[in-house]
Design an enzyme around this catalytic site. Structure first.
Site, PDB file in Angstrom:
ATOM      1  N   ARG A   1       0.879  -1.180   0.000  1.00 13.56           N
ATOM      2  CA  ARG A   1       0.000   0.000   0.000  1.00 13.56           C
ATOM      3  C   ARG A   1       0.904   1.214   0.000  1.00 13.56           C
ATOM      4  O   ARG A   1       1.697   1.412   0.930  1.00 13.56           O
ATOM      5  CB  ARG A   1      -0.912  -0.003   1.236  1.00 13.56           C
ATOM      6  CG  ARG A   1      -1.620   1.320   1.441  1.00 13.56           C
ATOM      7  CD  ARG A   1      -2.743   1.241   2.445  1.00 13.56           C
ATOM      8  NE  ARG A   1      -3.874   0.504   1.919  1.00 13.56           N
ATOM      9  CZ  ARG A   1      -5.095   0.506   2.464  1.00 13.56           C
ATOM     10  NH1 ARG A   1      -5.328   1.192   3.578  1.00 13.56           N
ATOM     11  NH2 ARG A   1      -6.076  -0.184   1.916  1.00 13.56           N
TER      12      ARG A   1
ATOM     13  N   HIS B   1      -7.557   0.859  -6.314  1.00 12.95           N
ATOM     14  CA  HIS B   1      -7.714  -0.073  -5.182  1.00 12.95           C
ATOM     15  C   HIS B   1      -8.388  -1.350  -5.692  1.00 12.95           C
ATOM     16  O   HIS B   1      -9.510  -1.670  -5.306  1.00 12.95           O
ATOM     17  CB  HIS B   1      -8.563   0.599  -4.104  1.00 12.95           C
ATOM     18  CG  HIS B   1      -8.482  -0.059  -2.759  1.00 12.95           C
ATOM     19  ND1 HIS B   1      -7.626  -1.108  -2.470  1.00 12.95           N
ATOM     20  CD2 HIS B   1      -9.155   0.198  -1.603  1.00 12.95           C
ATOM     21  CE1 HIS B   1      -7.793  -1.471  -1.198  1.00 12.95           C
ATOM     22  NE2 HIS B   1      -8.712  -0.688  -0.658  1.00 12.95           N
TER      23      HIS B   1
ATOM     24  N   GLN C   1     -10.043  -4.142  -3.323  1.00 11.32           N
ATOM     25  CA  GLN C   1     -11.339  -3.767  -2.753  1.00 11.32           C
ATOM     26  C   GLN C   1     -12.472  -4.121  -3.698  1.00 11.32           C
ATOM     27  O   GLN C   1     -13.520  -4.620  -3.277  1.00 11.32           O
ATOM     28  CB  GLN C   1     -11.357  -2.251  -2.488  1.00 11.32           C
ATOM     29  CG  GLN C   1     -12.691  -1.732  -1.977  1.00 11.32           C
ATOM     30  CD  GLN C   1     -12.996  -2.209  -0.570  1.00 11.32           C
ATOM     31  OE1 GLN C   1     -12.163  -2.063   0.316  1.00 11.32           O
ATOM     32  NE2 GLN C   1     -14.171  -2.783  -0.350  1.00 11.32           N
TER      33      GLN C   1
ATOM     34  N   ASP D   1     -17.560   6.835  -0.749  1.00  6.34           N
ATOM     35  CA  ASP D   1     -16.298   6.648  -0.013  1.00  6.34           C
ATOM     36  C   ASP D   1     -15.982   7.989   0.635  1.00  6.34           C
ATOM     37  O   ASP D   1     -16.636   9.003   0.355  1.00  6.34           O
ATOM     38  CB  ASP D   1     -15.191   6.199  -0.993  1.00  6.34           C
ATOM     39  CG  ASP D   1     -13.851   5.899  -0.302  1.00  6.34           C
ATOM     40  OD1 ASP D   1     -13.838   5.692   0.936  1.00  6.34           O
ATOM     41  OD2 ASP D   1     -12.816   5.873  -1.001  1.00  6.34           O
TER      42      ASP D   1
ATOM     43  N   CYS E   1     -16.461   1.132   1.052  1.00  5.64           N
ATOM     44  CA  CYS E   1     -15.283   0.299   1.319  1.00  5.64           C
ATOM     45  C   CYS E   1     -14.820   0.404   2.769  1.00  5.64           C
ATOM     46  O   CYS E   1     -14.121  -0.482   3.258  1.00  5.64           O
ATOM     47  CB  CYS E   1     -14.149   0.668   0.368  1.00  5.64           C
ATOM     48  SG  CYS E   1     -13.493   2.330   0.606  1.00  5.64           S
TER      49      CYS E   1
ATOM     50  N   ARG F   1     -13.564  -9.029   2.014  1.00  3.70           N
ATOM     51  CA  ARG F   1     -12.169  -8.756   1.718  1.00  3.70           C
ATOM     52  C   ARG F   1     -11.324 -10.024   1.938  1.00  3.70           C
ATOM     53  O   ARG F   1     -10.431 -10.315   1.153  1.00  3.70           O
ATOM     54  CB  ARG F   1     -11.634  -7.604   2.584  1.00  3.70           C
ATOM     55  CG  ARG F   1     -12.198  -6.233   2.256  1.00  3.70           C
ATOM     56  CD  ARG F   1     -11.840  -5.748   0.859  1.00  3.70           C
ATOM     57  NE  ARG F   1     -10.411  -5.642   0.634  1.00  3.70           N
ATOM     58  CZ  ARG F   1      -9.650  -4.603   0.982  1.00  3.70           C
ATOM     59  NH1 ARG F   1     -10.193  -3.555   1.583  1.00  3.70           N
ATOM     60  NH2 ARG F   1      -8.350  -4.583   0.713  1.00  3.70           N
TER      61      ARG F   1
HETATM   62  N1   CP Z   1     -11.234  -0.535   2.602  1.00  8.39           N
HETATM   63  C1   CP Z   1      -9.943  -0.593   2.959  1.00  8.39           C
HETATM   64  O1   CP Z   1      -9.034  -0.775   2.145  1.00  8.39           O
HETATM   65  O2   CP Z   1      -9.746  -0.468   4.307  1.00  8.39           O
HETATM   66  P1   CP Z   1      -8.358  -0.283   5.055  1.00  8.39           P
HETATM   67  O3   CP Z   1      -7.858   1.111   4.729  1.00  8.39           O
HETATM   68  O4   CP Z   1      -8.706  -0.421   6.513  1.00  8.39           O
HETATM   69  O5   CP Z   1      -7.377  -1.321   4.595  1.00  8.39           O
HETATM   70  N1  NVA Z   2     -10.194   6.462  -0.852  1.00  7.66           N
HETATM   71  C1  NVA Z   2      -9.738   6.008   0.422  1.00  7.66           C
HETATM   72  C2  NVA Z   2      -9.888   4.523   0.537  1.00  7.66           C
HETATM   73  C3  NVA Z   2      -9.454   3.953   1.846  1.00  7.66           C
HETATM   74  C4  NVA Z   2      -9.611   2.462   1.912  1.00  7.66           C
HETATM   75  C5  NVA Z   2      -8.289   6.439   0.643  1.00  7.66           C
HETATM   76  O1  NVA Z   2      -7.489   6.329  -0.292  1.00  7.66           O
HETATM   77  O2  NVA Z   2      -7.993   6.910   1.732  1.00  7.66           O
END
Ligand code: CP
Ligand code: NVA
Length: 308
Positions: free
Chosen positions: A108, A135, A138, A226, A265, A293
């Site tokens: 990430r 992502h 997800q 989101d 998400c 997930r």
């Molecule tokens: N939805 C998602 O990716 O959650 P986290 O940021 O907790 O991994």
């Molecule tokens: N759009 C959000 C998703 C988190 C899972 C971010 O990037 O923070």
């Protein structure tokens, strides 16, 4: 050829459908089991998965950890800031070293170019655990959630409300691959990446933009939102004000098709992008989506190892 999963298109529509099917089968096969018990076949027995986090995570971290264990393997989670990566070791050298020590890498990170660099120098599969651009992991879980709640993907009408962000880019990519349509309810100035829209349209999906939230959700089968401020983005009062008319509240959900699903998400900012009434309401499937997930990430892992 090493299989990387940086974008949904790396797998393609047929593999994505196979992942959703596999996730549903594996989920059904272990109902009621303790989370730490391995699946009967342990298809990734003894494989080691390294997870590198440059940003916070709950669901991605825990789901991949549980997923690789249930498949018979082992997980290793690291914060990028405590690795030598955090004090200047190159991404390429990190890729070379991790490739000698583990069997797959989830990362990430912020800039999508970093994950491409990692994949270019890794000899083991690299999986996108979220970048500023996309992502994909997800969305495998989201597609599973929609299908298990009885909705077919081809021809589905999905409404997205709020910010044109990384999660949306992957939804639009999925629309092209799985042949569903997306109505975007996004305020001017916060539109999503036009490259994903063009790609989805070229694959036959209909993507429309509405500046009126009610027009975006009218008759939609699925409503998704989101956070308005993603990780790494600056918080601004002007952005929140622009987003407010796109909040998913009970009045807005009432305009969707009867039996429409609500997805998010998570993490949610209750009272901002969605109200408690929607998040906790009868149409919300957010807890199934979160649980999925695990099941979906198992299928992503099986795909990168050539098992799907
Ligand atoms: N939805 C998602 O990716 O959650 P986290 O940021 O907790 O991994
Ligand atoms: N759009 C959000 C998703 C988190 C899972 C971010 O990037 O923070």
């Amino acid at each position: 050829m090493t299989r990387h999963f940086l974008e949904l298109s790396d797998a393609g529509g047929d593999a994505l459908a196979a992942m959703v099917g596999d996730a549903m089968e594996r989920k059904a096969a272990r109902i009621g089991w303790p989370k730490g018990r391995a699946d009967a076949d342990q298809p990734l027995k003894d494989r080691v998965l390294a997870m590198v986090f440059e940003k916070n995570s709950t669901r991605t971290r825990v789901s991949f950890d549980a997923a690789i264990r249930q498949l018979g393997g082992h997980a290793l989670a690291m914060e990028a800031g405590t690795m030598q990566l955090g004090r200047g070791e190159s991404i390429a050298d990190t890729a070379r070293v991790l490739s000698r020590m583990v069997d797959a890498i989830v990362i990430r990170t912020s800039d999508h170019a970093k994950i491409e660099e990692l994949a270019a120098h890794a000899s083991v599969p690299v999986i996108n655990g979220l970048t500023d651009r996309s992502h994909p992991c997800q969305i495998v879980a989201d597609l599973q959630t929609v299908v298990e709640h009885g909705k077919a993907l081809p021809g589905l009408e999905l409404a997205w409300l709020g910010d044109g962000n990384n999660v949306l880019n992957s939804i639009i990519e999925a629309a092209g691959l799985m042949k569903f349509n997306v109505r975007l309810g996004i305020p001017e100035g916060f539109d999503s990446d036009p490259a994903y829209i063009e790609q989805a349209r070229s694959r036959g999906a209909t993507i429309t933009t509405h500046r009126d939230a009610h027009a975006a959700v009218a008759g939609a089968d699925v409503v998704v939102t989101d956070t308005w401020v993603s990780m790494g983005q600056g918080d601004s009062a002007a952005k929140i004000a622009a987003m407010m008319p796109y909040q998913v509240n009970e009045a807005l959900m009432a305009g969707a098709a009867p039996g429409a699903l609500f997805l998010h998400c998570l993490p949610a900012h209750r009272g901002e992008e969605a109200t408690d009434g929607v998040l906790d309401g009868a149409q919300s499937v957010i807890w199934d989506e979160a649980e999925n997930r695990i099941h979906a990430q198992k299928s992503v892992l099986r795909w990168v190892f050539g098992q799907l």
